[in-house]
Design a protein around this motif. Structure first.
Motif, short mmCIF file in Angstrom:
data_model
loop_
_atom_site.label_atom_id
_atom_site.label_comp_id
_atom_site.label_asym_id
_atom_site.label_seq_id
_atom_site.Cartn_x
_atom_site.Cartn_y
_atom_site.Cartn_z
N ALA A 1 11.27 3.35 7.82
CA ALA A 1 9.68 3.92 7.16
C ALA A 1 8.81 4.43 7.97
CB ALA A 1 9.49 2.68 6.17
N VAL A 2 8.44 3.75 8.93
CA VAL A 2 7.55 4.10 10.06
C VAL A 2 8.01 5.76 10.89
CG1 VAL A 2 6.45 3.50 12.36
CG2 VAL A 2 6.85 1.67 10.54
N ALA A 3 9.12 5.58 11.04
CA ALA A 3 9.70 7.00 11.78
C ALA A 3 9.45 7.92 10.66
CB ALA A 3 11.25 6.88 11.99
N LEU A 4 9.99 7.71 9.48
CA LEU A 4 9.64 8.86 8.24
C LEU A 4 8.23 9.11 8.23
CD1 LEU A 4 12.31 7.81 5.55
CD2 LEU A 4 12.38 9.65 7.09
N LEU A 5 7.43 8.41 8.28
CA LEU A 5 5.99 8.48 8.02
C LEU A 5 5.24 9.35 9.41
CD1 LEU A 5 3.34 7.98 6.68
CD2 LEU A 5 3.10 5.85 8.12
N LEU A 6 5.90 8.92 10.65
CA LEU A 6 5.41 9.98 11.55
C LEU A 6 6.00 11.44 11.48
CD1 LEU A 6 6.06 6.96 14.44
CD2 LEU A 6 3.79 7.84 13.38
N LEU B 1 8.69 15.56 3.77
CA LEU B 1 8.74 13.98 3.94
C LEU B 1 7.15 13.78 3.77
CD1 LEU B 1 10.47 13.68 7.26
CD2 LEU B 1 11.41 13.09 4.94
N ARG B 2 6.31 14.67 3.39
CA ARG B 2 4.84 14.01 3.18
C ARG B 2 4.65 13.32 1.82
NH1 ARG B 2 2.43 19.70 5.10
NH2 ARG B 2 2.68 19.46 7.41
N SER B 3 5.52 13.60 0.71
CA SER B 3 5.45 12.80 -0.32
C SER B 3 6.06 11.21 0.07
CB SER B 3 6.50 13.32 -1.41
OG SER B 3 6.46 12.36 -2.53
N TYR C 1 7.14 9.14 -1.99
CA TYR C 1 8.62 9.00 -2.85
C TYR C 1 9.55 9.30 -2.40
CZ TYR C 1 4.71 7.61 -6.18
OH TYR C 1 3.67 7.17 -6.83
N VAL C 2 9.64 10.36 -1.63
CA VAL C 2 10.43 11.13 -0.87
C VAL C 2 10.91 10.17 0.14
CG1 VAL C 2 11.48 12.85 0.82
CG2 VAL C 2 10.17 13.62 -1.14
N ARG C 3 10.06 9.52 1.23
CA ARG C 3 10.31 8.63 1.86
C ARG C 3 10.94 7.43 1.39
NH1 ARG C 3 5.28 10.26 3.53
NH2 ARG C 3 4.46 7.97 3.10
N ARG C 4 10.36 7.10 0.21
CA ARG C 4 10.91 5.69 -0.48
C ARG C 4 12.48 5.91 -0.69
NH1 ARG C 4 9.72 5.39 -6.68
NH2 ARG C 4 10.87 6.92 -6.44
N ASP C 5 12.86 7.27 -1.54
CA ASP C 5 14.21 7.43 -1.97
C ASP C 5 14.95 7.24 -0.59
OD1 ASP C 5 13.11 7.37 -4.43
OD2 ASP C 5 13.43 9.59 -4.58
N LEU C 6 14.61 7.96 0.56
CA LEU C 6 15.59 7.87 1.89
C LEU C 6 15.72 6.67 2.19
CD1 LEU C 6 14.08 11.36 3.61
CD2 LEU C 6 16.17 10.85 2.34
N VAL C 7 14.75 5.85 2.15
CA VAL C 7 14.87 4.50 2.53
C VAL C 7 15.94 3.83 1.71
CG1 VAL C 7 13.71 2.06 2.72
CG2 VAL C 7 12.65 4.00 3.66
N ARG C 8 15.85 3.94 0.57
CA ARG C 8 16.70 3.21 -0.61
C ARG C 8 18.01 3.90 -0.21
NH1 ARG C 8 13.39 3.55 -6.13
NH2 ARG C 8 11.81 2.07 -5.88
N VAL C 9 18.30 5.18 0.21
CA VAL C 9 19.64 5.53 0.67
C VAL C 9 20.16 4.82 1.68
CG1 VAL C 9 20.88 7.43 1.36
CG2 VAL C 9 19.39 7.79 -0.48
N PRO D 1 0.72 -1.22 0.00
CA PRO D 1 0.06 -0.23 -0.13
C PRO D 1 0.62 1.55 0.10
CG PRO D 1 -0.26 -1.20 2.05
CD PRO D 1 0.53 -2.03 1.22
N ASP D 2 2.02 1.26 0.61
CA ASP D 2 2.99 2.30 0.64
C ASP D 2 4.33 2.29 -0.07
OD1 ASP D 2 3.33 5.18 2.01
OD2 ASP D 2 5.16 4.11 2.35
N VAL D 3 4.63 3.11 -0.88
CA VAL D 3 5.91 2.78 -1.69
C VAL D 3 7.07 2.88 -0.78
CG1 VAL D 3 5.16 3.53 -3.98
CG2 VAL D 3 5.96 5.18 -2.44
N SER D 4 7.10 3.60 0.41
CA SER D 4 8.27 3.59 1.15
C SER D 4 8.39 2.34 2.06
CB SER D 4 8.21 4.83 1.97
OG SER D 4 6.93 4.87 2.83
N GLN D 5 7.03 1.81 2.47
CA GLN D 5 7.04 0.64 2.93
C GLN D 5 7.54 -0.50 2.25
OE1 GLN D 5 3.16 -1.78 3.69
NE2 GLN D 5 3.75 -1.37 5.90
#
Length: 332
Positions: A239-244, A252-254, A256-264, A150-154
């Motif tokens: 990923a949970v911390a970035l969402l919060l 961080l609301r996008s 896709y931003v959170r996804r890219d940070l997780v990938r980094v 459901p969430d790309v960062s997750q």
């Protein structure tokens, strides 16, 4: 309130129950091990005899709980996921039972022990459980890579976490290779009592860090193994911390931003596992890095920082409105 309870009940029902049962058992063993550290003064290979039980109880417990949640994310091939999770649960249960029997009851070395027939049997069963769990986890990672979460960062956290964890587990296989001295004995037809080692260039019973036991005198492959193994927890938690944090910070609301940070973060952790493996194979203690190790660590940290900045700036630039150009005519 009823809707929330229903949602929580539905999510709980999707968790892999055999893994949850094993998680509870492992955590109990970890707690019992803490009591053993206080009440039992026996030592093995220079460490309290209960130290490994505590480490593996809590470490395996976190691993099993996280994998139980990840298998619950499967929307396709769920039956396959259930069986694979059961293989992991059986492998972890086998390993911890063998650990208690061999170390606490028999008072003998667990890993790499070929001293007698019983020791060899326990070692082989331990290796079988470990490799079965490794293969099953790899297939779960493959199944999750084809799921729509459901969430790309997750999704990025789950997939990258499993990938880095597999790398960490793979590092563990290096420990089962014979040392040069052991190989020389094998080449002459002699069966050494120990085949394999955590340490590189140093004996396993040498000076080590408290509780962890990682060598302070030479290389130790357990460091890279540990750093990779817990990506399964760290990256989803990130990923949970970035969402919060996204509720407070607009950048961080996008997702896709959170996804890219997780990938980094995942790339940095994978590079760290490689660095720690390289350091250990050169016979260098984790607490005594040389210049090349420090320079490489600095490069990893710098690359990660640059990646974070670029991820934030790229998404911000993509969402900013283009400036409106106003043109005026020469005739009024």
């Amino acid at each position: 309130m009823t809707s929330l309870a229903s949602t929580l009940a539905h999510r709980a029902a999707r968790l892999h129950r055999p893994l949850l049962i094993v998680t509870a058992a492992l955590l109990v063993i970890g707690v019992v091990g803490l009591g053993g550290l206080l009440l039992d003064d026996r030592e093995l290979l220079g460490l309290p005899i209960w130290a490994k039980t505590v480490k593996f109880g809590f470490s395996f417990g976190l691993y099993a709980a996280t994998l139980a949640w990840m298998i619950g994310l499967l929307t396709r091939a769920r039956r396959w996921g259930w069986w694979l999770g059961s293989v992991v649960a059986a492998g972890l249960a086998c390993d911890i039972v063998l650990m208690v029997v061999q170390m606490i009851i028999r008072g003998r070395r667990l890993h790499f022990n070929h001293a007698d027939e019983t020791d060899r049997m326990i070692h082989n069963l331990l290796a079988t459980g470990t490799y079965a769990a490794f293969v099953a986890t790899a297939i779960v990672a493959l199944l999750l890579s084809f799921q729509r979460l459901p969430d790309v960062s997750q999704a990025a956290a789950v997939r990258a976490g499993l990938l880095v964890t597999l790398a960490g587990l793979g590092m563990g296989t290096l420990m089962f290779s014979p040392t040069p001295e052991q190989q020389a004995a094998l080449d002459t037809g002699t069966r050494p009592g120990v085949v394999g080692s955590h340490g590189v260039g140093v004996p396993d019973d040498g000076a080590g860090l408290p509780i962890l036991g990682w060598s302070t005198e030479g290389g130790d492959l357990r460091v890279a193994h540990f750093a990779g193994l817990h990506a399964l927890q760290l990256l989803p938690l990130l990923a949970v911390a970035l969402l919060l944090l996204s509720r407070r910070y607009a950048g961080l609301r996008s997702p896709y931003v959170r996804r890219d940070l997780v990938r980094v973060a995942a790339s940095a952790q994978l590079a760290l596992v490689a660095l720690l493996t390289w350091q250990a194979l050169r016979g260098q203690s984790v607490i005594h890095p040389d210049l090349w190790t420090l320079l490489t660590a600095g490069a990893i940290a710098g690359s990660a920082a640059t990646g974070c900045v670029l991820a934030l700036r790229r998404r911000r630039a993509a969402t900013e409105p283009e400036p409106v150009t106003v043109t005026t005519s020469g005739n009024i």
